[in-house]
Design a protein around this motif. Structure first.
Motif, PDB file in Angstrom:
ATOM      1  N   GLY A 106       0.827  -1.209   0.000  1.00 43.81           N
ATOM      2  CA  GLY A 106       0.000   0.000   0.000  1.00 43.81           C
ATOM      3  C   GLY A 106       0.854   1.249   0.000  1.00 43.81           C
ATOM      4  O   GLY A 106       2.013   1.232   0.422  1.00 43.81           O
ATOM      5  N   LYS A 109      -0.101   6.483   4.524  1.00 42.70           N
ATOM      6  CA  LYS A 109      -1.030   7.552   4.887  1.00 42.70           C
ATOM      7  C   LYS A 109      -0.531   8.924   4.439  1.00 42.70           C
ATOM      8  O   LYS A 109       0.633   9.265   4.594  1.00 42.70           O
ATOM      9  CB  LYS A 109      -1.226   7.553   6.403  1.00 42.70           C
ATOM     10  N   LEU A 134      -3.619  -2.727  -1.038  1.00 42.24           N
ATOM     11  CA  LEU A 134      -4.476  -1.962  -0.126  1.00 42.24           C
ATOM     12  C   LEU A 134      -4.826  -0.580  -0.669  1.00 42.24           C
ATOM     13  O   LEU A 134      -5.637   0.126  -0.078  1.00 42.24           O
ATOM     14  CB  LEU A 134      -3.786  -1.813   1.232  1.00 42.24           C
ATOM     15  N   CYS A 138      -2.849   4.627   3.144  1.00 45.13           N
ATOM     16  CA  CYS A 138      -3.059   3.513   4.088  1.00 45.13           C
ATOM     17  C   CYS A 138      -2.466   3.836   5.462  1.00 45.13           C
ATOM     18  O   CYS A 138      -1.264   4.092   5.582  1.00 45.13           O
ATOM     19  CB  CYS A 138      -2.407   2.240   3.556  1.00 45.13           C
ATOM     20  N   LYS A 142      -4.942  -0.118   8.704  1.00 43.71           N
ATOM     21  CA  LYS A 142      -5.219  -0.797   7.433  1.00 43.71           C
ATOM     22  C   LYS A 142      -4.166  -1.876   7.166  1.00 43.71           C
ATOM     23  O   LYS A 142      -4.496  -2.979   6.727  1.00 43.71           O
ATOM     24  CB  LYS A 142      -5.253   0.212   6.284  1.00 43.71           C
TER      25      LYS A 142
END
Length: 227
Positions: A106, A109, A134, A138, A142
């Motif tokens: 992923g 964030k 993902l 993320c 997650k």
């Protein structure tokens, strides 16, 4: 390509060679025809995967690494590979064919860039890995939820912004706090990263591009499987 003229007159070996060439050129429809032709000849799905699609993507990966191919061409090849995989995946599930390994990946964030991550995902799948993508932005939860659900071997994290790079450290710290860091191979990548950063945040490796990510993942899986 006319199947009547070409595929029915060709040997399995010739069809597999053609599959690799068409995958390299990003011809999804042709790859699908060739996968179906191999299956119709009685070739087992796992052999079609490894001798056709994976072998083709290995050539793509080498030429990408060496600067012969660039991102647009690799994305086309990866999409052709995925078209072939769409046919093989349910058949592989039925036969319980083993995978090289499993990866959760992923973009971290705060970061919504995904071209590099998508390329890694597709090339990892092309190398025989099961990939759980993902998506973007993320957070720790997650990643942790995906680890619990999918039990992967490898965690991949991507960032394209210098401001989001530090979040990779947050994820790794969460793994350490839970006492599970040693259970996973952590690979990181993205334009602003380097080996020193990866070492500083205690990732297992920095991967400068998708081809390196595949090579690195294979090496770590070989080490894991030899223990």
């Amino acid at each position: 390509m006319s199947e009547e003229i070409n595929l029915k007159e060709m040997s399995l070996e010739e069809i597999l060679e053609l599959m690799k060439e068409d995958l390299y050129d990003g011809y999804a429809d042709e790859v699908v025809e060739e996968v179906e032709a191999c299956l119709a000849r009685g070739m087992v799905p796992y052999a079609v995967l490894t001798e056709g699609l994976v072998a083709g993507m290995e050539i793509v990966g080498i030429d990408f690494r060496d600067g012969v191919l660039f991102v647009p061409e690799v994305l086309m090849a990866a999409k052709a590979m995925k078209a072939g995989m769409a046919i093989l995946r349910p058949l592989l599930a039925e036969t319980g064919a083993s995978r090289v390994g499993t990866m959760v990946i992923g973009t971290v964030k705060g970061d919504i860039h995904d071209i590099g991550k998508n390329l890694v995902s597709m090339m990892m799948e092309g190398a025989g890995f099961e990939v759980i993508d993902l998506g973007i932005n993320c957070d720790v939860d997650k990643f942790l939820n995906a680890l619990e659900e999918h039990k992967p071997d490898i965690i991949g994290m991507s960032a394209l912004l210098t401001t989001t790079m530090p979040y990779m450290r947050v994820v790794i710290k969460a793994l350490k706090d839970k006492g599970i860091r040693q259970n996973y191979v952590v690979l990181v990548g993205g334009a602003p990263l380097n080996e020193a950063f990866a070492e500083d945040i205690e990732a297992d490796a920095y991967c400068r591009d998708a081809a390196v990510a595949v090579e690195t993942a294979k090496k770590f899986m070989a080490i894991r499987n030899s223990v």
